[in-house]
Design a protein around this motif. Sequence first.
Motif, PDB file in Angstrom:
ATOM      1  N   GLU A 113       0.790  -1.194  -0.027  1.00 66.67           N
ATOM      2  CA  GLU A 113      -0.039  -0.056  -0.146  1.00 66.67           C
ATOM      3  C   GLU A 113       0.736   1.401  -0.043  1.00 66.67           C
ATOM      4  OE1 GLU A 113      -2.252  -0.745   3.517  1.00 66.67           O
ATOM      5  OE2 GLU A 113      -4.156  -1.199   2.182  1.00 66.67           O
ATOM      6  N   ASN A 114       2.034   1.212   0.610  1.00 74.30           N
ATOM      7  CA  ASN A 114       2.835   2.415   0.773  1.00 74.30           C
ATOM      8  C   ASN A 114       3.532   2.436  -0.519  1.00 74.30           C
ATOM      9  OD1 ASN A 114       2.521   3.336   3.448  1.00 74.30           O
ATOM     10  ND2 ASN A 114       4.326   2.185   4.120  1.00 74.30           N
ATOM     11  N   SER A 115       3.754   1.536  -1.253  1.00 78.61           N
ATOM     12  CA  SER A 115       4.224   1.620  -2.511  1.00 78.61           C
ATOM     13  C   SER A 115       3.357   1.856  -3.841  1.00 78.61           C
ATOM     14  CB  SER A 115       5.112   0.313  -2.814  1.00 78.61           C
ATOM     15  OG  SER A 115       6.159   0.319  -2.095  1.00 78.61           O
ATOM     16  N   CYS A 116       1.963   2.107  -3.274  1.00 78.32           N
ATOM     17  CA  CYS A 116       0.786   2.366  -4.122  1.00 78.32           C
ATOM     18  C   CYS A 116       0.571   1.184  -5.380  1.00 78.32           C
ATOM     19  CB  CYS A 116       1.055   3.437  -5.167  1.00 78.32           C
ATOM     20  SG  CYS A 116       1.241   5.184  -3.794  1.00 78.32           S
ATOM     21  N   VAL A 117       0.915  -0.102  -4.940  1.00 76.75           N
ATOM     22  CA  VAL A 117       0.730  -1.095  -5.856  1.00 76.75           C
ATOM     23  C   VAL A 117      -0.816  -1.118  -6.167  1.00 76.75           C
ATOM     24  CG1 VAL A 117       0.960  -3.727  -6.143  1.00 76.75           C
ATOM     25  CG2 VAL A 117       2.711  -2.391  -5.084  1.00 76.75           C
ATOM     26  N   VAL A 118      -1.181  -1.566  -7.460  1.00 76.56           N
ATOM     27  CA  VAL A 118      -2.562  -1.516  -7.582  1.00 76.56           C
ATOM     28  C   VAL A 118      -3.253  -2.711  -6.905  1.00 76.56           C
ATOM     29  CG1 VAL A 118      -2.469  -0.374  -9.912  1.00 76.56           C
ATOM     30  CG2 VAL A 118      -2.309  -2.862  -9.921  1.00 76.56           C
ATOM     31  N   GLN A 119      -4.671  -2.510  -6.715  1.00 75.35           N
ATOM     32  CA  GLN A 119      -5.189  -3.522  -5.680  1.00 75.35           C
ATOM     33  C   GLN A 119      -5.148  -4.835  -6.506  1.00 75.35           C
ATOM     34  OE1 GLN A 119      -9.429  -3.275  -4.532  1.00 75.35           O
ATOM     35  NE2 GLN A 119      -8.469  -2.535  -2.493  1.00 75.35           N
ATOM     36  N   MET A 122      -1.907  -6.165  -5.697  1.00 72.98           N
ATOM     37  CA  MET A 122      -1.582  -6.351  -4.257  1.00 72.98           C
ATOM     38  C   MET A 122      -1.975  -7.577  -3.692  1.00 72.98           C
ATOM     39  SD  MET A 122      -2.794  -3.698  -1.282  1.00 72.98           S
ATOM     40  CE  MET A 122      -2.403  -2.441  -2.166  1.00 72.98           C
ATOM     41  N   ASP A 162       8.304  -7.276  -0.260  1.00 73.66           N
ATOM     42  CA  ASP A 162       8.877  -6.413  -1.158  1.00 73.66           C
ATOM     43  C   ASP A 162      10.177  -7.172  -1.903  1.00 73.66           C
ATOM     44  OD1 ASP A 162       8.156  -3.839  -0.753  1.00 73.66           O
ATOM     45  OD2 ASP A 162       8.968  -3.640   0.857  1.00 73.66           O
TER      46      ASP A 162
END
Length: 572
Positions: A113-119, A122, A162
Amino acid sequence: MAEPIISFQDYGFQYTAQAEPTLHHINLDIYPGEKVLIAGASGSGKSTIGSCINGLIPFAYPGKSTGKLTVGGIEPEKSSIFELSHTVGTVLQDTDGQFIGLTVGEDIAFALENSCVVQDEMKRIVDEVAKLVDIDHHLQYAPHELSGGQKQRVSLAGVMVDEVKVLLFDEPLANLDPAAGRMTIELIDMVQERTGAAVIIIEHRLEDVLWRKVDRIVLMDEGKIVVDMPTRAFLSGNALLEHGIREPLYLTALRYAGIPITEDLEPQHVNSLVLTDKQIEMVQDWYQSAAKEREDKKEETELLKVEHLSFGYTSEIMNLRDVSFTINEGEMVSIVGRNGAGKSTLAKLICGFEKPTSGSIYLSGRDISGDTIKERAQRIGYVMQNPNQMISKPMIWDEVEMALLAGNMTAEERKERVEETLKICGLYPFRKWPVSALSFGQKKRVTIAGILVQRPQMIILDEPTAGQDYHHYTEIMEFLKELNEQGFTIVMITHDMHLMLEYTPRAIVFSEGELLADTTAAHVLNDPELVKKANLKETSLYTLSMKCGIDNPQRLTERFIEYENEKADLEK
């Protein structure tokens, strides 16, 4: 040759709040795919090394560094914790302190979420990593609903999303029962095989870590690396004994049998041992050698009687079911079993923090169900695992005296009682000191003194040696042994099988709210069925006895304990 993923070059570090450096001239290279164990006494600098690797130094713990450190080709001082977290994943000793999400799935996804990965991506990564650590069936669970071992899996999954190149574990076994500790080591090994990450383990429980292959052991002392060598060579030397670190039990037993520890023995694990027929014969001879005669049983006086005790935090689930046992005056007893077995719940019921659903508790033959917590505390002392959670006064004298202030004693009577207690606990020279000036082990003594000053009939201690190195472990346990010899009844809730074997002749075993066994400590760890049910594990002495054709592993364990006691008596 591959470039090191971590490289310390003549590195030193001094915390801003300290007058002297904590690390001195550290030269250490760790390569991709290596598994390295960092060991050493408390205060040796091993946790500081970990904080340098993951970026807590200098960003959370400021100070002055010398020399050079690179992690994944990056100098931490010129980077950030966020950037380093993509290279180094850290699993802390206290897994509860690492949870962020309300569910397991949310917690694993936090970094994504911190890295703005699409849902959609994710969810795919979370499912994949959760399967890797075998926690995929618990994604909707709240963290507090998990066992200690399951929490470790969630923490590991959270740093794996990560695809880090380094996995750093800071005392991962400290709060786990023996079987969960073994599973954690197996899990770390499995994850390393699948990911190829470098693994660094900072841990006191050396023998437990060596359950799976470790490439190197780095031993620290007073902020310096004193030994750095492959595991087989390391265990063949005397470095552990010279620096006050407990060596694996099977190696100690071989030494007692007169067998020198050499690399030819393949000493890195009890299962890898290669013993000659002559060496096997030497172990058998030592096992059969005359031990001191057993003392006649002393007359026993019942102190605590628990009768058909049951309890549930909710009406649907019973945490303890029909538990009955007796503890006699002057005994020293271990209560053992898996995480969540009901051990701490039992202590709360005895101390009056919780009321039983059914059953009775008797102290010296009197039913104490009507006694308040305060009334019970005058007879039954309870010492928590972390002394910082018990201490409320800044000065040692005030902390020990506090329990007497609510009574009817005069100031002179209180003074006499506190002085006497401080002398018993070896704290009298520090009576005017602030608590903040004490070591962890000394603080533990202060909490015990705060209980002893009330002259209880029984003391219950929750994990008295958790997270302690061998020196401090021995210091605390020898002190408790002295108290027991003075007539105090000691009951210890513990995951430490070495402690149970060394110091308590008797063990009460719990699993899933039921009392499984009430027997000798040696028998507990030599009964495979009981070990499995209680989530314990056989000691390496059991495996050694099998290797040497000894058909009574319990007797070998007893022989080991007797020999240790004889040796300790001679050294006094």
